[in-house]
Motif scaffolding. Structure first.
Motif, PDB file in Angstrom:
ATOM      1  N   PRO A   1       2.884  -1.752  23.260  1.00  0.00           N
ATOM      2  CA  PRO A   1       3.257  -2.221  21.910  1.00  0.00           C
ATOM      3  C   PRO A   1       3.706  -1.084  20.976  1.00  0.00           C
ATOM      4  O   PRO A   1       4.667  -1.242  20.219  1.00  0.00           O
ATOM      5  CB  PRO A   1       1.976  -2.873  21.395  1.00  0.00           C
ATOM      6  N   ASP A   2       3.034   0.084  21.058  1.00  0.00           N
ATOM      7  CA  ASP A   2       3.419   1.154  20.122  1.00  0.00           C
ATOM      8  C   ASP A   2       4.810   1.704  20.449  1.00  0.00           C
ATOM      9  O   ASP A   2       5.582   2.048  19.563  1.00  0.00           O
ATOM     10  CB  ASP A   2       2.370   2.274  20.101  1.00  0.00           C
TER      11      ASP A   2
ATOM     12  N   LEU B   1      11.057   1.601  19.045  1.00  0.00           N
ATOM     13  CA  LEU B   1      12.462   1.509  19.455  1.00  0.00           C
ATOM     14  C   LEU B   1      13.323   0.912  18.344  1.00  0.00           C
ATOM     15  O   LEU B   1      12.961  -0.086  17.738  1.00  0.00           O
ATOM     16  CB  LEU B   1      12.598   0.638  20.698  1.00  0.00           C
ATOM     17  N   VAL B   2      14.457   1.534  18.104  1.00  0.00           N
ATOM     18  CA  VAL B   2      15.413   1.011  17.130  1.00  0.00           C
ATOM     19  C   VAL B   2      16.595   0.444  17.907  1.00  0.00           C
ATOM     20  O   VAL B   2      17.342   1.194  18.530  1.00  0.00           O
ATOM     21  CB  VAL B   2      15.896   2.126  16.180  1.00  0.00           C
TER      22      VAL B   2
ATOM     23  N   ALA C   1       8.490   6.089  29.788  1.00  0.00           N
ATOM     24  CA  ALA C   1       7.537   5.868  28.686  1.00  0.00           C
ATOM     25  C   ALA C   1       6.603   7.066  28.492  1.00  0.00           C
ATOM     26  O   ALA C   1       6.276   7.426  27.354  1.00  0.00           O
ATOM     27  CB  ALA C   1       6.734   4.595  28.954  1.00  0.00           C
ATOM     28  N   ASP C   2       6.190   7.710  29.602  1.00  0.00           N
ATOM     29  CA  ASP C   2       5.280   8.865  29.486  1.00  0.00           C
ATOM     30  C   ASP C   2       5.918   9.986  28.668  1.00  0.00           C
ATOM     31  O   ASP C   2       5.276  10.605  27.819  1.00  0.00           O
ATOM     32  CB  ASP C   2       4.939   9.409  30.881  1.00  0.00           C
ATOM     33  N   ARG C   3       7.195  10.250  28.966  1.00  0.00           N
ATOM     34  CA  ARG C   3       7.906  11.295  28.216  1.00  0.00           C
ATOM     35  C   ARG C   3       8.044  10.905  26.747  1.00  0.00           C
ATOM     36  O   ARG C   3       7.909  11.740  25.860  1.00  0.00           O
ATOM     37  CB  ARG C   3       9.317  11.480  28.761  1.00  0.00           C
ATOM     38  N   LEU C   4       8.343   9.640  26.522  1.00  0.00           N
ATOM     39  CA  LEU C   4       8.603   9.207  25.144  1.00  0.00           C
ATOM     40  C   LEU C   4       7.350   9.353  24.281  1.00  0.00           C
ATOM     41  O   LEU C   4       7.447   9.556  23.068  1.00  0.00           O
ATOM     42  CB  LEU C   4       9.115   7.760  25.132  1.00  0.00           C
ATOM     43  N   ALA C   5       6.200   9.305  24.938  1.00  0.00           N
ATOM     44  CA  ALA C   5       4.950   9.500  24.179  1.00  0.00           C
ATOM     45  C   ALA C   5       4.870  10.910  23.607  1.00  0.00           C
ATOM     46  O   ALA C   5       4.117  11.173  22.665  1.00  0.00           O
ATOM     47  CB  ALA C   5       3.753   9.216  25.085  1.00  0.00           C
ATOM     48  N   LEU C   6       5.648  11.848  24.175  1.00  0.00           N
ATOM     49  CA  LEU C   6       5.627  13.237  23.700  1.00  0.00           C
ATOM     50  C   LEU C   6       6.629  13.481  22.569  1.00  0.00           C
ATOM     51  O   LEU C   6       6.670  14.565  22.000  1.00  0.00           O
ATOM     52  CB  LEU C   6       5.968  14.185  24.858  1.00  0.00           C
TER      53      LEU C   6
END
Lengths: 288, 288
Positions: A5-6, A11-12, A72-77
């Protein structure tokens, strides 16, 4: 795949190629950008380097929707103030001006761009910046790579990759060399252009003087070189000078510099410049 | 510039892109040719290799008129039964399907193409051909380079260039690798694809068996390799096995082969495959 969800909330959605929020990504093939106005990083490996770079930071990401879940893992950074735009393939390709197979783009800037620009404007700012770069390289102890007149994007990218592979302290490129932040150079560098320290833009004479002052030992690589590679020792501030494949290094530079050559089969007198650097740096790295 | 009368007399003027005499040069970018039907050599350096190749011979040359005088010395080496076509730029570019900046093309064939095809048709012909190639390599004593699944034209071309630079005995490419006579591979090889002995097309298992029979010592280059490069000695029939950058060598092959790795900085685990080969071959060449 369902997004956390976060991440989904961050995302835009972009469904219009003319959306002004993704103007940084317009026609990126034609419009190669340089450090101060920002540049484009492409692909996940390059993104990884960008996210751990001390010098550069992303201002936004622009992703193919189908790639989001897989990275997704990378985007968390990605820092929370950096917008993550996402679009379908047709929109993304229209924006970029060609097919972005990898579906992962970032726009990035130099964290110190304003400060650097200010320094350069002041009298002697550029000289001070170069001296500081070389002092850091000298303290690191590892060999420095110096490129003179290396205009080819692939060669500059490959030179970064090889310099990083063998622990070089950095890469110093004169103003006649291709800027390391051209999209293709970054891609061929496998992202190392964003993490290996570099300095671009000084002229040959300024580089030569600065190397003398910083206590480096310049060694010019040349098919007519005299020093045997085996005689070179790591840890003594070696600065490996490389010219372009066609023209080589300026005669004036060769005349005042120790020269080394790579032993080659009879009748062969040249290698790709990045390959030559890899051979020398690999030997120094193994001998360290 | 005035041409020598004998050269001027040899030139065949082409002023129509549809002239059937230059059909071999039609759309050469789209239509990559292979050995048996002939292939295209591009540029003066590649032409030099073609003219001294034992295996290949030109069937014709196709030149930009403005380039003829400048390469008259080379043209004197072209056998007299080989026609030399010459055209203005507009005609040449129309024929080729893109801008031929260098203005120097040759069409060439394998001197033994008919014989080779005949051999392959016979039972065991391909095996015999591979065994003969390996026996010659073993007698030469220098390292052999073996490429498995190397589909990238640039990498295959660069591998030839580096193998030739460090005196390798030849290049053995499996059928999943790009054919060395693709135009781009030849160009990146700087023509060495036409002079360094090679064999293309066998499968991995056949290669492995043939290497055992010929008394080579296979060493697979791998980021997880165990043998130190410094332990490798030239002159013992080393066969350096290289896989593609992405997939590497097949696990089944790695399991049955000695493996060597190139020491690299922490966090880095790969180099370009042709660069890796250059590093290993350069060490072996210097140690010989």
């Amino acid at each position: 795949m369902t997004l956390a969800p976060d991440l989904a909330a961050r995302l835009v959605d972009i469904d219009d190629a003319a959306d002004p929020r993704i103007a940084d990504y317009l026609d990126i093939r034609e419009r190669d950008l340089v450090a101060r106005s920002g540049f484009i990083a492409e692909g996940t490996v390059v993104l990884d380097h960008l996210l751990r770079s001390e010098r550069f930071r992303p201002t936004s990401l622009f992703l193919l929707k189908s790639r989001v879940a897989g990275i997704a893992d990378r985007l968390a950074l990605v820092p929370h103030d950096v917008p993550i735009f996402a679009a379908e393939r047709a929109v993304m390709d229209t924006v970029a001006g060609f097919a972005i197979h990898r579906g992962v783009l970032a726009h990035a800037v130099d964290r110190n761009a304003r400060q650097r620009a200010g320094e350069s404007a002041k009298d002697g700012g550029e000289t001070a910046e170069l001296a500081e770069f070389l002092a850091r390289s000298r303290r690191a102890g590892a060999p420095l790579v110096v490129a003179i007149g290396l205009a080819n994007h692939d060669n500059v990218g490959a030179l970064f990759r090889n310099a990083a592979a063998f622990g070089a302290s950095g890469l110093l490129l004169d103003g006649a060399s291709c800027h390391p932040l051209y999209r293709k150079a970054i891609r061929v560098s496998v992202g190392t252009a964003l993490t290996l320290p570099f300095h671009h833009g000084a002229d040959v004479q300024a580089i030569w003087k600065a190397l003398e002052r910083s206590g480096h030992r310049p060694i010019a690589l040349s098919p007519r070189g005299t020093v045997d590679l085996a005689e070179l020792k790591p840890g003594e501030g070696l600065a490996l000078l490389l010219g372009s494949e066609g023209r080589g290094l300026p005669e004036s530079l060769l005349a005042q510099t120790e020269t080394a050559r790579i032993a080659m089969a009879p009748g062969i007198d040249s290698l790709n410049v990045a390959t030559s650097a890899a051979i020398v740096l690999s030997r120094l790295y193994s001998a360290a």
